[in-house]
Design a protein around this motif. Structure first.
Motif, PDB file in Angstrom:
ATOM      1  N   VAL A  89       0.214  -1.491  -0.025  1.00 45.97           N
ATOM      2  CA  VAL A  89      -0.371  -0.163  -0.206  1.00 45.97           C
ATOM      3  C   VAL A  89      -1.539  -0.310  -1.173  1.00 45.97           C
TER       4      VAL A  89
ATOM      5  N   VAL B 233      -5.966   6.243   0.618  1.00 41.82           N
ATOM      6  CA  VAL B 233      -4.834   5.325   0.559  1.00 41.82           C
ATOM      7  C   VAL B 233      -4.744   4.566   1.878  1.00 41.82           C
TER       8      VAL B 233
ATOM      9  N   HIS C 155      -2.093   2.023   4.017  1.00 43.92           N
ATOM     10  CA  HIS C 155      -0.750   1.466   4.160  1.00 43.92           C
ATOM     11  C   HIS C 155      -0.865   0.151   4.931  1.00 43.92           C
TER      12      HIS C 155
ATOM     13  N   THR D 160      -6.423  11.183   1.547  1.00 35.44           N
ATOM     14  CA  THR D 160      -5.118  11.816   1.324  1.00 35.44           C
ATOM     15  C   THR D 160      -5.208  13.036   0.414  1.00 35.44           C
TER      16      THR D 160
ATOM     17  N   TYR E  49       0.325  10.541  -5.688  1.00 31.34           N
ATOM     18  CA  TYR E  49       0.556  10.234  -4.271  1.00 31.34           C
ATOM     19  C   TYR E  49       1.932   9.612  -4.123  1.00 31.34           C
TER      20      TYR E  49
ATOM     21  N   VAL F 101       4.250   7.437  -2.036  1.00 28.52           N
ATOM     22  CA  VAL F 101       4.119   6.396  -1.015  1.00 28.52           C
ATOM     23  C   VAL F 101       5.108   6.623   0.128  1.00 28.52           C
ATOM     24  N   GLU F 102       6.314   7.095  -0.189  1.00 29.30           N
ATOM     25  CA  GLU F 102       7.355   7.294   0.821  1.00 29.30           C
ATOM     26  C   GLU F 102       6.997   8.437   1.782  1.00 29.30           C
ATOM     27  N   THR F 103       6.574   9.585   1.236  1.00 35.01           N
ATOM     28  CA  THR F 103       6.282  10.749   2.080  1.00 35.01           C
ATOM     29  C   THR F 103       4.828  10.796   2.536  1.00 35.01           C
ATOM     30  N   ARG F 104       4.005   9.927   1.951  1.00 32.75           N
ATOM     31  CA  ARG F 104       2.569   9.872   2.256  1.00 32.75           C
ATOM     32  C   ARG F 104       1.890  11.221   2.021  1.00 32.75           C
ATOM     33  N   SER F 105       2.250  11.834   0.899  1.00 39.30           N
ATOM     34  CA  SER F 105       1.648  13.124   0.546  1.00 39.30           C
ATOM     35  C   SER F 105       1.185  13.074  -0.914  1.00 39.30           C
TER      36      SER F 105
END
Length: 185
Positions: free
Chosen positions: A26, A54, A56, A64, A108, A110-114
């Protein structure tokens, strides 16, 4: 960057260096863009657009978070870093006028990408003695709270000790002091 650097009809953009977490899987960077409309004579203010990108594992950077406002003085963006568990990334969309620096933490997940952002106003300073303190955005907790440090006042010589680290909740806007042996009682 300063609004005074932008001529009428021009746009200036700067980007931060990218940071990586999770063994480089990431990556993220921020940018700041200043714009002044053609024919706008005033050099005191301009339009600022902050952006967080961001990437991935697919490697493509995606916008984002974006925030725009009319600005005066200096503005910038800084990548703050990752939470200890590397599930949160933090950036600062900041502005400065004179000796004051304002912070708009961007967190940010990382898991929910929000991403979430919220300006830090006087939530911390109104709980402190009148010592002309300033705040530094220095990190992000595993829970996604911005970590703000309040160092010793640079403007008052006596009685204005460092006020330690504080957590700024991005959803509620509430702040609370981190318990630490370095914090005053």
């Amino acid at each position: 960057m300063e609004c005074s650097e932008v001529k009428a009809g021009q746009t200036l953009t700067q980007e931060t260096a990218a940071i990586s977490i999770r063994s480089g899987m990431v990556k993220a960077f921020a940018s700041v863009q200043l714009r002044r409309a053609a024919g706008e004579a005033s050099t005191d203010s301009c339009q600022v657009v902050y952006k967080l990108f961001v990437a991935h594992p697919d490697g493509k950077f995606v916008l984002t978070k974006q925030y725009s406002e009319k600005a005066d003085g200096s503005v910038g963006a800084e990548m703050i870093g990752a939470s200890p568990n590397e599930r949160m990334l933090a950036a600062d969309f900041w502005w400065a006028e004179g000796d004051y620096t304002g912070h708009r933490p961007v967190i940010y997940n990382v898991e929910t990408r929000s991403a979430q952002s919220r300006a830090l106003h006087d939530e911390i300073r109104k709980q402190l003695p009148s010592c002309d303190y300033f705040e530094e955005f220095i990190g992000v907790s595993d829970a996604g709270e911005a970590i703000i440090r309040v160092p010793q006042s640079a403007y008052v010589e006596k009685g204005c000790h460092a006020q330690g680290k504080w957590l700024f909740d991005m959803q509620s806007g509430r702040v609370h002091r981190l318990k630490s042996s370095n914090n005053p009682k």
